[in-house]
Design a protein around this motif. Structure first.
Motif, mmCIF file in Angstrom:
data_model
loop_
_atom_site.group_PDB
_atom_site.id
_atom_site.type_symbol
_atom_site.label_atom_id
_atom_site.label_comp_id
_atom_site.label_asym_id
_atom_site.label_seq_id
_atom_site.Cartn_x
_atom_site.Cartn_y
_atom_site.Cartn_z
ATOM 1 N N SER A 22 41.002 -7.094 -45.743
ATOM 2 C CA SER A 22 40.214 -6.001 -45.191
ATOM 3 C C SER A 22 39.855 -6.205 -43.722
ATOM 4 O O SER A 22 38.897 -6.912 -43.391
ATOM 5 N N THR A 24 38.863 -3.756 -41.650
ATOM 6 C CA THR A 24 37.633 -3.001 -41.404
ATOM 7 C C THR A 24 36.422 -3.795 -41.864
ATOM 8 O O THR A 24 35.402 -3.865 -41.167
ATOM 9 N N GLY A 25 36.541 -4.406 -43.029
ATOM 10 C CA GLY A 25 35.447 -5.217 -43.543
ATOM 11 C C GLY A 25 35.118 -6.378 -42.626
ATOM 12 O O GLY A 25 33.946 -6.640 -42.321
ATOM 13 N N VAL A 102 31.083 -3.806 -48.028
ATOM 14 C CA VAL A 102 32.185 -4.710 -47.689
ATOM 15 C C VAL A 102 32.169 -5.950 -48.572
ATOM 16 O O VAL A 102 33.189 -6.351 -49.141
ATOM 17 N N LEU A 106 35.088 -6.936 -51.184
ATOM 18 C CA LEU A 106 35.862 -8.155 -50.956
ATOM 19 C C LEU A 106 35.961 -8.968 -52.246
ATOM 20 O O LEU A 106 37.031 -9.448 -52.616
ATOM 21 N N ALA A 148 41.543 2.277 -50.322
ATOM 22 C CA ALA A 148 41.101 1.456 -49.194
ATOM 23 C C ALA A 148 40.213 2.212 -48.221
ATOM 24 O O ALA A 148 39.759 1.636 -47.233
ATOM 25 N N GLY A 152 36.154 -2.747 -47.040
ATOM 26 C CA GLY A 152 36.182 -4.001 -47.768
ATOM 27 C C GLY A 152 37.275 -4.065 -48.809
ATOM 28 O O GLY A 152 37.617 -5.142 -49.294
ATOM 29 N N THR A 153 37.850 -2.912 -49.149
ATOM 30 C CA THR A 153 38.915 -2.886 -50.153
ATOM 31 C C THR A 153 40.187 -3.505 -49.607
ATOM 32 O O THR A 153 40.867 -4.266 -50.287
ATOM 33 N N SER A 154 40.532 -3.182 -48.369
ATOM 34 C CA SER A 154 41.734 -3.630 -47.671
ATOM 35 C C SER A 154 42.897 -2.683 -47.944
ATOM 36 O O SER A 154 43.381 -2.578 -49.088
ATOM 37 N N ARG A 155 43.348 -2.007 -46.895
ATOM 38 C CA ARG A 155 44.483 -1.101 -47.022
ATOM 39 C C ARG A 155 45.737 -1.865 -47.438
ATOM 40 O O ARG A 155 46.450 -1.470 -48.360
ATOM 41 N N ARG A 242 38.823 -14.015 -50.349
ATOM 42 C CA ARG A 242 37.999 -12.805 -50.397
ATOM 43 C C ARG A 242 36.701 -13.052 -51.182
ATOM 44 O O ARG A 242 35.620 -12.636 -50.767
#
Length: 254
Positions: A22, A24-25, A102, A106, A148, A152-155, A242
């Motif tokens: 992630s 963004t996270g 986030v 994670l 995502a 926090g999910t992660s694309r 994570r």
């Protein structure tokens, strides 16, 4: 924002954009640790410097991107779910940009990676090349990508997990995840700039430039390393990472 702040965030973006942890996270967490508030300008800064990472993908896969129409058809099909949901849920998505979200995502994503890898077995009939991904598989991966939108999910994590679950080999799932980022992040960046350009001043351009260039250079190195990594290893180390980061952040920062 000071130039050093922009440089650090550019490194964080470049390292984490294509790893399943992630970006963004990590940008949100890094900004919090650096004492930078999540203002509209800063949120858009985080989206804009992601464009530097996307240009790294375009450069790294330039032969496939500029020569394969069939690949582009599959990428557009994979992009559609995120495009529709992202456009309709834009304000809701922005409201989710919080450290608490986030941290929990994670941890959840880390558990998912470990569980899936414990049962995943790569087989000969699994898709070995991104050009061989079917339209149905591309759309399914696109549905995973839409998850995502929750920070926090992660694309990359969501799309890689999706690829593994529907029968892609690890390297193929990783490459398709990288390539699917091109239409997705180009559209997200353009839309975000269009919505928030009025918040920027000339003084912000230096920070944007530093973050953008740094993200491009670092992401290019990470792409090459990660593709070599997935040929020999599973994604379990990223799952563990994570979980550790999420727990530490909940315990120490929040």
């Amino acid at each position: 924002m000071e130039w050093l702040d922009a440089l650090i965030l550019g490194v964080v973006e470049g390292v984490t954009e294509f790893l399943p942890v992630s970006s963004t996270g990590h940008l949100i967490l890094a900004s919090k640790l650096m004492g930078i508030d999540q203002t509209d300008v800063h949120k858009t800064f985080e989206v804009v410097i992601q464009l530097g990472s996307i240009l790294a993908v375009i450069y790294a896969f330039r032969e496939k991107i500029f020569t394969s129409l069939e690949l582009w058809k599959r990428l557009i099909v994979g992009f559609l779910p995120t495009a529709v949901l992202g456009f309709t849920l834009y304000k809701t998505i922005k409201s989710l940009f919080a450290p608490e979200t986030v941290a929990y995502m994670l941890i959840a994503g880390g558990v998912a990676f470990i569980v899936i890898e414990l049962f995943y077995k790569e087989k000969d009939h699994h898709v070995a090349h991104v050009e061989e991904v079917s339209y149905r598989q591309a759309f399914a991966i696109g549905l995973f990508q839409s998850l995502a939108m929750v920070p926090g999910t992660s694309r990359s994590g969501a799309t890689i997990i999706g690829g593994l679950l529907i029968g892609l080999k690890r390297k193929t799932a990783t490459e398709f995840s990288f390539l699917l980022a091109v239409p997705t992040m180009l559209a997200a960046t353009a839309y975000d700039i269009l919505k928030n350009y009025q918040h920027f001043a000339l003084d912000d351009l230096q920070a944007l430039g530093i973050g953008f260039v740094t993200a491009f250079v670092v992401a290019l190195m990470i792409i090459r390393w990660f593709l070599a990594f997935v040929k020999r290893h599973t994604f379990i180390p990223f799952g563990i990472y994570r979980i550790v980061v999420g727990i530490v952040f909940l315990a120490v920062v929040l």
